[in-house]
Design an enzyme around this catalytic site. Sequence first.
Site, PDB file in Angstrom:
ATOM      1  N   GLY A  13       0.818  -1.216   0.000  1.00 57.64           N
ATOM      2  CA  GLY A  13       0.000   0.000   0.000  1.00 57.64           C
ATOM      3  C   GLY A  13       0.849   1.262   0.000  1.00 57.64           C
ATOM      4  N   GLU A 157      -0.706  -6.885  -7.269  1.00 61.37           N
ATOM      5  CA  GLU A 157       0.562  -6.155  -7.339  1.00 61.37           C
ATOM      6  C   GLU A 157       1.718  -7.127  -7.556  1.00 61.37           C
ATOM      7  OE1 GLU A 157       1.190  -2.871  -7.584  1.00 61.37           O
ATOM      8  OE2 GLU A 157       3.101  -3.826  -8.038  1.00 61.37           O
ATOM      9  N   PHE A 158       2.589  -6.773  -8.502  1.00 60.36           N
ATOM     10  CA  PHE A 158       3.707  -7.670  -8.827  1.00 60.36           C
ATOM     11  C   PHE A 158       5.058  -7.149  -8.342  1.00 60.36           C
ATOM     12  CE2 PHE A 158       0.416  -8.715 -11.956  1.00 60.36           C
ATOM     13  CZ  PHE A 158       0.351 -10.089 -11.796  1.00 60.36           C
ATOM     14  N   CYS A 272       5.399 -13.647   0.748  1.00 57.33           N
ATOM     15  CA  CYS A 272       4.447 -14.032  -0.304  1.00 57.33           C
ATOM     16  C   CYS A 272       4.581 -15.444  -0.870  1.00 57.33           C
ATOM     17  CB  CYS A 272       4.532 -13.039  -1.448  1.00 57.33           C
ATOM     18  SG  CYS A 272       3.962 -11.416  -0.982  1.00 57.33           S
TER      19      CYS A 272
HETATM   20  P1  NAI Z   1       1.588  -5.612   5.363  1.00 58.51           P
HETATM   21  O1  NAI Z   1       1.329  -6.528   6.468  1.00 58.51           O
HETATM   22  O2  NAI Z   1       2.921  -4.937   5.234  1.00 58.51           O
HETATM   23  O3  NAI Z   1       0.503  -4.425   5.389  1.00 58.51           O
HETATM   24  C1  NAI Z   1      -0.860  -4.623   5.531  1.00 58.51           C
HETATM   25  C2  NAI Z   1      -1.414  -3.447   6.334  1.00 58.51           C
HETATM   26  O4  NAI Z   1      -2.843  -3.537   6.337  1.00 58.51           O
HETATM   27  C3  NAI Z   1      -0.990  -3.449   7.801  1.00 58.51           C
HETATM   28  O5  NAI Z   1      -0.314  -2.230   8.095  1.00 58.51           O
HETATM   29  C4  NAI Z   1      -2.307  -3.574   8.568  1.00 58.51           C
HETATM   30  O6  NAI Z   1      -2.316  -2.840   9.771  1.00 58.51           O
HETATM   31  C5  NAI Z   1      -3.285  -2.999   7.550  1.00 58.51           C
HETATM   32  N1  NAI Z   1      -4.681  -3.373   7.775  1.00 58.51           N
HETATM   33  C6  NAI Z   1      -5.209  -4.586   8.112  1.00 58.51           C
HETATM   34  N2  NAI Z   1      -6.543  -4.511   8.176  1.00 58.51           N
HETATM   35  C7  NAI Z   1      -6.894  -3.237   7.881  1.00 58.51           C
HETATM   36  C8  NAI Z   1      -8.132  -2.538   7.765  1.00 58.51           C
HETATM   37  N3  NAI Z   1      -9.293  -3.156   7.965  1.00 58.51           N
HETATM   38  N4  NAI Z   1      -8.110  -1.230   7.449  1.00 58.51           N
HETATM   39  C9  NAI Z   1      -6.936  -0.590   7.244  1.00 58.51           C
HETATM   40  N5  NAI Z   1      -5.735  -1.194   7.311  1.00 58.51           N
HETATM   41  C10 NAI Z   1      -5.707  -2.498   7.624  1.00 58.51           C
HETATM   42  O7  NAI Z   1       1.248  -6.400   4.034  1.00 58.51           O
HETATM   43  P2  NAI Z   1       1.848  -6.184   2.574  1.00 58.51           P
HETATM   44  O8  NAI Z   1       3.168  -6.852   2.458  1.00 58.51           O
HETATM   45  O9  NAI Z   1       1.707  -4.759   2.178  1.00 58.51           O
HETATM   46  O10 NAI Z   1       0.850  -7.083   1.724  1.00 58.51           O
HETATM   47  C11 NAI Z   1      -0.485  -6.696   1.482  1.00 58.51           C
HETATM   48  C12 NAI Z   1      -1.035  -7.620   0.430  1.00 58.51           C
HETATM   49  O11 NAI Z   1      -0.299  -7.486  -0.776  1.00 58.51           O
HETATM   50  C13 NAI Z   1      -0.963  -9.103   0.809  1.00 58.51           C
HETATM   51  O12 NAI Z   1      -2.098  -9.740   0.313  1.00 58.51           O
HETATM   52  C14 NAI Z   1       0.268  -9.582   0.075  1.00 58.51           C
HETATM   53  O13 NAI Z   1       0.179 -10.947  -0.243  1.00 58.51           O
HETATM   54  C15 NAI Z   1       0.231  -8.751  -1.187  1.00 58.51           C
HETATM   55  N6  NAI Z   1       1.516  -8.524  -1.814  1.00 58.51           N
HETATM   56  C16 NAI Z   1       2.639  -8.311  -1.075  1.00 58.51           C
HETATM   57  C17 NAI Z   1       3.855  -8.090  -1.683  1.00 58.51           C
HETATM   58  C18 NAI Z   1       5.090  -7.880  -0.876  1.00 58.51           C
HETATM   59  O14 NAI Z   1       6.173  -7.915  -1.455  1.00 58.51           O
HETATM   60  N7  NAI Z   1       5.001  -7.632   0.419  1.00 58.51           N
HETATM   61  C19 NAI Z   1       3.991  -8.062  -3.164  1.00 58.51           C
HETATM   62  C20 NAI Z   1       2.738  -8.236  -3.841  1.00 58.51           C
HETATM   63  C21 NAI Z   1       1.565  -8.477  -3.196  1.00 58.51           C
END
Ligand code: NAI
Length: 480
Positions: A13, A157-158, A272
Amino acid sequence: MVKICCLGAGYVGGPTMAVIASKCPKIEVVVVDISVSRIAAWNSDQLPIYEPGLEDVVKSCRGKNLFFSTNIEKHISDSDIIFVSVNTPTKTRGLGAGKAADLTYWESAARMIADVSKTDKIVVEKSTVPVKTAEAIEKILTYNRKGIKFHILSNPEFLAEGTAVQDLLKPDRVLIGGRETLEGRRAVQTLKEVYAHWVPEDQIITTNLWSAELSKLAANAFLAQRISSMNAISALCEATGANILEVAHAVGKDSRIGPKFLNSSVGFGGSCFQKDILNLIYICECNGLFEVANYWKQVIKINDYQKSRFVNRVVSSMFNTVCGKKIAVLGFAFKKDTGDTQETPAIDVCNGLLRDKANISIYDPQVTEDQIRRELSMIKSDWGYQGSLQPKSPTSVKQVNVVWDAYEATKSAHGICIVTEWDEFKKLDFERIYTDMQKPAFVFDGRNILDLEKLRKIGFIVYSIGKPLDPWVKNMPTMV
Ligand code: NAI
């Protein structure tokens, strides 16, 4: 112009929205999160995640058209497009534990959107989700709507951690999946116009919802499979005297295969790959496709095998015991240029060494002591791969020392394990390190980044994944 709100200020995000804001100065982008400390960090000089180039992008638009806030309701209500980029970890209990995606955060986000929306919204799945999640989300939104229309899009997202900003600025492709109706196509077009500010139109692929959702899982499964394939071959290289770098080069010259992502290593990590493959396996099993599920399971099995193979090499080379010996672990992040330690192979390597009662001294340029201790205090539970929060025995915690300098970590050590491929490890003064180590001094390069000939000349006994073995290592019987 449209207003954008993104739920979830994490690794995806934060950087994604920062790049959208920087490329679309007329669009207001607000990133919201339930974590007050994460939002405070995004608003401070110390961003909550480390990514090369991210600070400059954030600083260029924060306070202008990029905002970070905890006022989730207000910003959902104010926006036209809502990205949902919340975490989707593997379920740790109940039905599908250890495999299925836990959609608790996603569902609560969807309910919140339904609750507070007063105008039509485009809701974009940014998180990686199981196929058909859009359908479930659509149901939650439509059952709770008050005459409002919600259009669901899948826009996985990639980006890769460590190169997130570059990946976002120059993506190989942007994928947008939507309903094949007039309104669905309009929603796709609206999102396409956002990306078209900087991504060439022919690189913006549009598909139906289910193809977009499945493509993300498939892409991660393919990438992880490539690593496991190379790692499987690396074991065979060691057994036969072939060199994995030469094999990778020769294989990668085939234009159908290509040279990228053919590095053999101590194993893949990150939040991931494993989670998404487990999720894929679960979906296959739910659809009765057990052979397909077993095929993908093997990718994770080889990854686990590679980590334990590495530890076995370390222990067997050092007279089959590391009890009471100091082992320097250089690198703890799951790859270079990130501070992320989720599912890092370093956890299994350290735990393997701790089981053999080694004293380990860890150094990573981006990972704090707290984070390292937290990761090492988790015990894998019986049913699967996810950590559970049971504390380990105090003895094993005492065997761990975290330091802020590679020379400190290696001082008086018997062996060094390179676990993350940080560039600074290539530039270390190994003459100095050798002088300060116990003899015989060992280097175990889990990332194939060091000049082995140079190390051998200094006097080290070396092991590097998939490379021809030193006679010393070869003559030590090992379980591989
Ligand atoms: P992250 O754990 O770093 O961030 C997720 C955020 O969402 C946390 O800060 C959490 O507090 C927040 N959150 C949870 N519930 C919420 C709500 N109801 N309202 C507002 N905020 C809320 O996770 P990350 O790494 O950003 O991954 C997010 C998604 O993207 C996952 O599904 C992941 O599989 C996918 N993804 C991740 C990549 C990576 O390299 N980390 C790459 C591509 C996709």
